[in-house]
Write a protein that holds these residues in place. Structure first.
Motif, PDB file in Angstrom:
ATOM      1  N   ALA A 124       0.842  -1.195   0.000  1.00  0.00           N
ATOM      2  CA  ALA A 124       0.000   0.000   0.000  1.00  0.00           C
ATOM      3  C   ALA A 124       0.877   1.245   0.000  1.00  0.00           C
ATOM      4  N   ILE A 125       0.429   2.280  -0.660  1.00  0.00           N
ATOM      5  CA  ILE A 125       1.210   3.520  -0.711  1.00  0.00           C
ATOM      6  C   ILE A 125       1.005   4.324   0.567  1.00  0.00           C
ATOM      7  N   PHE A 126      -0.054   4.004   1.302  1.00  0.00           N
ATOM      8  CA  PHE A 126      -0.224   4.567   2.652  1.00  0.00           C
ATOM      9  C   PHE A 126      -0.632   3.423   3.570  1.00  0.00           C
ATOM     10  N   GLU A 127      -1.030   3.713   4.800  1.00  0.00           N
ATOM     11  CA  GLU A 127      -1.341   2.640   5.752  1.00  0.00           C
ATOM     12  C   GLU A 127      -2.354   1.679   5.151  1.00  0.00           C
ATOM     13  N   ALA A 128      -2.133   0.390   5.374  1.00  0.00           N
ATOM     14  CA  ALA A 128      -2.825  -0.628   4.585  1.00  0.00           C
ATOM     15  C   ALA A 128      -4.226  -0.972   5.077  1.00  0.00           C
ATOM     16  N   ASP A 129      -4.578  -0.681   6.324  1.00  0.00           N
ATOM     17  CA  ASP A 129      -5.828  -1.200   6.881  1.00  0.00           C
ATOM     18  C   ASP A 129      -7.046  -0.863   6.023  1.00  0.00           C
ATOM     19  N   GLN A 130      -7.151   0.398   5.590  1.00  0.00           N
ATOM     20  CA  GLN A 130      -8.308   0.781   4.788  1.00  0.00           C
ATOM     21  C   GLN A 130      -8.302   0.086   3.427  1.00  0.00           C
ATOM     22  N   GLU A 131      -7.123  -0.090   2.842  1.00  0.00           N
ATOM     23  CA  GLU A 131      -7.022  -0.802   1.570  1.00  0.00           C
ATOM     24  C   GLU A 131      -7.456  -2.265   1.733  1.00  0.00           C
ATOM     25  N   ILE A 132      -7.047  -2.875   2.829  1.00  0.00           N
ATOM     26  CA  ILE A 132      -7.399  -4.276   3.100  1.00  0.00           C
ATOM     27  C   ILE A 132      -8.912  -4.424   3.253  1.00  0.00           C
ATOM     28  N   ALA A 133      -9.504  -3.560   4.089  1.00  0.00           N
ATOM     29  CA  ALA A 133     -10.950  -3.619   4.312  1.00  0.00           C
ATOM     30  C   ALA A 133     -11.721  -3.337   3.027  1.00  0.00           C
ATOM     31  N   SER A 134     -11.240  -2.385   2.253  1.00  0.00           N
ATOM     32  CA  SER A 134     -11.913  -2.015   1.004  1.00  0.00           C
ATOM     33  C   SER A 134     -11.928  -3.171   0.011  1.00  0.00           C
ATOM     34  N   PRO A 137     -13.397 -12.537   3.531  1.00  0.00           N
ATOM     35  CA  PRO A 137     -12.942 -12.063   4.844  1.00  0.00           C
ATOM     36  C   PRO A 137     -11.515 -11.529   4.825  1.00  0.00           C
ATOM     37  N   VAL A 138     -11.166 -10.897   5.932  1.00  0.00           N
ATOM     38  CA  VAL A 138      -9.800 -10.418   6.192  1.00  0.00           C
ATOM     39  C   VAL A 138      -9.148 -11.354   7.193  1.00  0.00           C
ATOM     40  N   LEU A 139      -7.870 -11.682   6.955  1.00  0.00           N
ATOM     41  CA  LEU A 139      -7.084 -12.483   7.895  1.00  0.00           C
ATOM     42  C   LEU A 139      -5.992 -11.597   8.485  1.00  0.00           C
ATOM     43  N   PHE A 177     -13.888  -2.371  11.455  1.00  0.00           N
ATOM     44  CA  PHE A 177     -14.282  -2.202  10.060  1.00  0.00           C
ATOM     45  C   PHE A 177     -15.536  -3.032   9.758  1.00  0.00           C
ATOM     46  N   ASP A 178     -16.482  -2.437   9.080  1.00  0.00           N
ATOM     47  CA  ASP A 178     -17.739  -3.115   8.758  1.00  0.00           C
ATOM     48  C   ASP A 178     -17.570  -3.915   7.465  1.00  0.00           C
ATOM     49  N   ILE A 179     -16.993  -5.102   7.575  1.00  0.00           N
ATOM     50  CA  ILE A 179     -16.696  -5.969   6.436  1.00  0.00           C
ATOM     51  C   ILE A 179     -17.746  -7.073   6.385  1.00  0.00           C
ATOM     52  N   GLN A 180     -18.477  -7.141   5.308  1.00  0.00           N
ATOM     53  CA  GLN A 180     -19.624  -8.037   5.217  1.00  0.00           C
ATOM     54  C   GLN A 180     -19.248  -9.500   5.451  1.00  0.00           C
ATOM     55  N   CYS A 211     -11.174 -22.412  12.189  1.00  0.00           N
ATOM     56  CA  CYS A 211     -10.972 -20.986  12.471  1.00  0.00           C
ATOM     57  C   CYS A 211     -12.165 -20.457  13.254  1.00  0.00           C
ATOM     58  N   LYS A 212     -12.085 -19.199  13.618  1.00  0.00           N
ATOM     59  CA  LYS A 212     -13.211 -18.472  14.187  1.00  0.00           C
ATOM     60  C   LYS A 212     -13.438 -17.231  13.320  1.00  0.00           C
ATOM     61  N   ARG A 213     -14.721 -16.932  13.084  1.00  0.00           N
ATOM     62  CA  ARG A 213     -15.063 -15.792  12.240  1.00  0.00           C
ATOM     63  C   ARG A 213     -15.866 -14.786  13.062  1.00  0.00           C
ATOM     64  N   TYR A 214     -15.524 -13.512  12.862  1.00  0.00           N
ATOM     65  CA  TYR A 214     -16.202 -12.407  13.552  1.00  0.00           C
ATOM     66  C   TYR A 214     -16.881 -11.524  12.512  1.00  0.00           C
ATOM     67  N   THR A 215     -18.064 -11.024  12.857  1.00  0.00           N
ATOM     68  CA  THR A 215     -18.717 -10.008  12.035  1.00  0.00           C
ATOM     69  C   THR A 215     -19.194  -8.866  12.929  1.00  0.00           C
ATOM     70  N   THR A 216     -19.201  -7.674  12.366  1.00  0.00           N
ATOM     71  CA  THR A 216     -19.707  -6.524  13.134  1.00  0.00           C
ATOM     72  C   THR A 216     -21.198  -6.684  13.421  1.00  0.00           C
TER      73      THR A 216
END
Length: 585
Positions: free
Chosen positions: A134-144, A152-154, A163-166, A188-193
């Motif tokens: 990522a050219i800047f901090e990656a969290d938003q790019e990952i969630a997007s 999902p995100v790992l 982050f509200d990730i479906q 694994c365990k999965r979490y959702t908002t």
């Protein structure tokens, strides 16, 4: 990392993490978090360094065996306002303390090796795992990207609980990749908002408000001089124990609001310091922004190999020449060049070394000065944070340019002749082209760096230290040739040394090898900025810390390099050519 105490809070709630089995799906991986996790949760020798890539290979093999398609995103730059700088500074201070204790055998904590990030990227390239920087901090790019692909995100970063990730979030600490089942899936365990908001009866758009008030890497109201007073009249700061009680009170309070703005206008803050309420609200808004999923993401790069559109980048990234965008995203340019171009401070890495001696980063400073000069021009200054004894201090480092670089311009650097770019690199490290002529092309960068290190390291490396490093390069050549099924007694002998029980490291040896690692890291960065005038070596093969420490011990006891390489004339020839090239120069 993230929100202090939130991981434990989620775990103790019991019902928020759902058991599952993961297979036959895309997954977006938080690369920076995962390469730390894989290192810290492996059995590698963390005092001697190196020896890391096998665990990475096994991890990605486990995913592919289960039909999982990994897409990895690594952190690049950070926020341009340096909202996170205080967090990074505190982490560096903690690492210095940990490294000092490790060097004296007083703890078993963890320090990531200097070249681990480069090893991680090179292993992914060799395995053809798609990844982006990522050219800047990656969290938003990952969630997007995860939201775009409905996968999902790992990660093990608890910011992804916000982050509200479906398709949800898979915490790495519950991702049992080493225990894949006969059905080729991973427990694994999965979490959702959705489950979180249902459990606490709050609107999902209030989750970023919860995170900002609780305190993350960007905002900490407690340190700004604020605490809270709830309806039961009990004051409690967000960073005081018990955290779980604070989280429950905060969530109960948030449940009375439907809109983010309403909640922010009614935060029950008590002011203790100099900051006013407007300052607190501004900090909260900034903290909330970090969890907004952006419409633009790296999908175009992963699908078509295209660089980010310069016209869509934030204004603060306009300092980047257009030609740098694709190699930055590919991970073939060092991301901290963005910090330099934005004239922001740089925190140097921390390693296990002798803390009574100057930081090993000083040895490679000359290389960084040229790196800064190529970006900013001669005479510019960069603020560096580095260890002095066991304290983190800052100093201004002046950018320089070798004579070969005087006419080069950053905006056109990728179009400069190869011969000129090579001359800049060789002049920086003080090596002539003729010195490298007898060395295989893929080892020339390592040889050039070793020559630079041998002249500039303090204390000056003795002959066994130099011999051990060169034998390590011979081992790297064996590893490269192993792909063509070349085995033999020398390779077996080297592997035997690696597998021996590791003794406590000699602190003097560790300090000198730490300097070599810093020189290699900065040499790799300069070589990348110069668009690779020298081929990049495989870093995982170059430095095997356990092997090198064992070799130094044997060489100091009188074992000769030739005896270690006997039965393989070509390895003896390579070793002697490298040793003579350095000593004769």
């Amino acid at each position: 990392m993230g929100i202090q105490g939130l991981t434990g809070f989620i775990d103790q709630c019991g019902t928020l993490l759902k058991d599952g089995h993961f297979r036959n799906s895309k997954v977006v991986i938080d690369g920076s978090n995962i390469y730390h996790f894989l290192y810290f949760n492996s059995s590698v020798d963390q005092q001697h360094g190196g020896d890391y890539e096998d665990n990475v290979c096994k991890f990605f093999k486990a995913l592919r065996d289960c039909g999982i398609e990994p897409y990895v995103i690594i952190d690049g730059g950070s926020d341009h306002n340096d909202k996170k700088f205080e967090t990074l500074r505190k982490r560096a201070e903690s690492k210095i303390d940990t490294a000092n204790k490790l060097s004296r055998g007083l703890c078993r904590d963890r320090i990531i090796p200097t070249l681990a990030r480069q090893v991680f990227k090179q292993v992914m390239s060799s395995l053809r795992v798609p990844f982006a920087q990522a050219i800047f901090e990656a969290d938003q790019e990952i969630a997007s990207l995860a939201q775009r692909w409905n996968c999902p995100v790992l990660s093990n970063d608890n910011d992804f609980y916000i982050f509200d990730i479906q398709a949800g979030f898979l915490p790495m600490s519950h991702f049992q990749w080493q225990n894949s089942s006969v059905q080729n899936d991973i427990p694994c365990k999965r979490y959702t908002t959705t489950s979180f908001c249902r459990h606490f009866n709050i609107n999902s758009q209030l989750l970023p408000v919860f995170a900002a008030i609780a305190g993350n890497d960007y905002v900490n109201l407690n340190k700004m001089g604020f605490s809270f007073r709830w309806k039961d009249n009990s004051p409690m700061g967000p960073n005081r124990k018990p955290r779980f009680v604070f989280f429950n009170k905060l969530l109960k309070w948030l449940a009375s609001f439907q809109e983010k703005q309403d909640a922010l206008e009614n935060v029950p803050l008590i002011r203790h310091g100099e900051n006013d309420m407007d300052t607190a609200l501004q900090a909260l808004f900034q903290g909330i922004e970090t969890y907004q999923i952006q419409p633009e993401c790296l999908e175009r790069f992963f699908n078509d190999g295209e660089a980010p559109d310069p016209g869509l980048l934030p204004v603060h990234l306009s300092v980047l020449p257009d030609w740098t965008l694709l190699p930055l995203t590919k991970g073939t340019l060092p991301p901290y060049m963005i910090y330099i171009l934005q004239r922001r401070p740089v925190i140097q890495g921390v390693q296990v070394e002798d803390h009574s001696l100057p930081s090993g980063n000083i040895t490679s400073r000359h290389i960084r000065q040229v790196f800064y000069g190529m970006l900013l021009g001669e005479g510019s200054e960069v603020e560096e944070y580095d260890r002095e004894d066991t304290n983190l201090t800052s100093s201004m480092v002046t950018a320089i340019l070798p004579s070969a670089a005087q006419q080069l311009q950053l905006a056109m650097l990728n179009q400069a002749p190869h011969s000129v770019r090579l001359e800049v690199f060789l002049e920086t490290v003080g090596v002539s082209q003729s010195t490298l002529n007898g060395v295989p092309p893929h080892l020339r960068l390592a040889m050039a760096v070793t020559y630079y290190w041998q002249r500039r390291a303090h204390p000056r490396p003795d002959l066994p230290l130099l011999q051990a490093l060169l034998l390590g390069l011979v081992y790297a050549e064996f590893c490269r040739q192993r792909k063509s099924q070349r085995e033999g007694p020398v390779l077996e002998r080297m592997r035997g040394l690696i597998q021996r029980h590791a003794l406590s490291p000699d602190l003097g040896v560790a300090h000198v090898f730490s300097q070599w690692n810093r020189c290699m890291r900065d040499g790799l960065d300069l070589n990348q900025l110069l668009c690779l005038p020298l081929p990049e070596p495989q870093c995982a093969w170059l430095y095997k810390g356990t092997l090198l420490h064992q070799l130094v011990g044997q060489l100091r006891r009188g074992v000769t390099p030739d005896s270690l390489l006997m039965e393989d004339p070509s390895s003896v020839q390579l070793y002697r050519a490298m040793l003579e090239a350095i000593l004769n120069s």
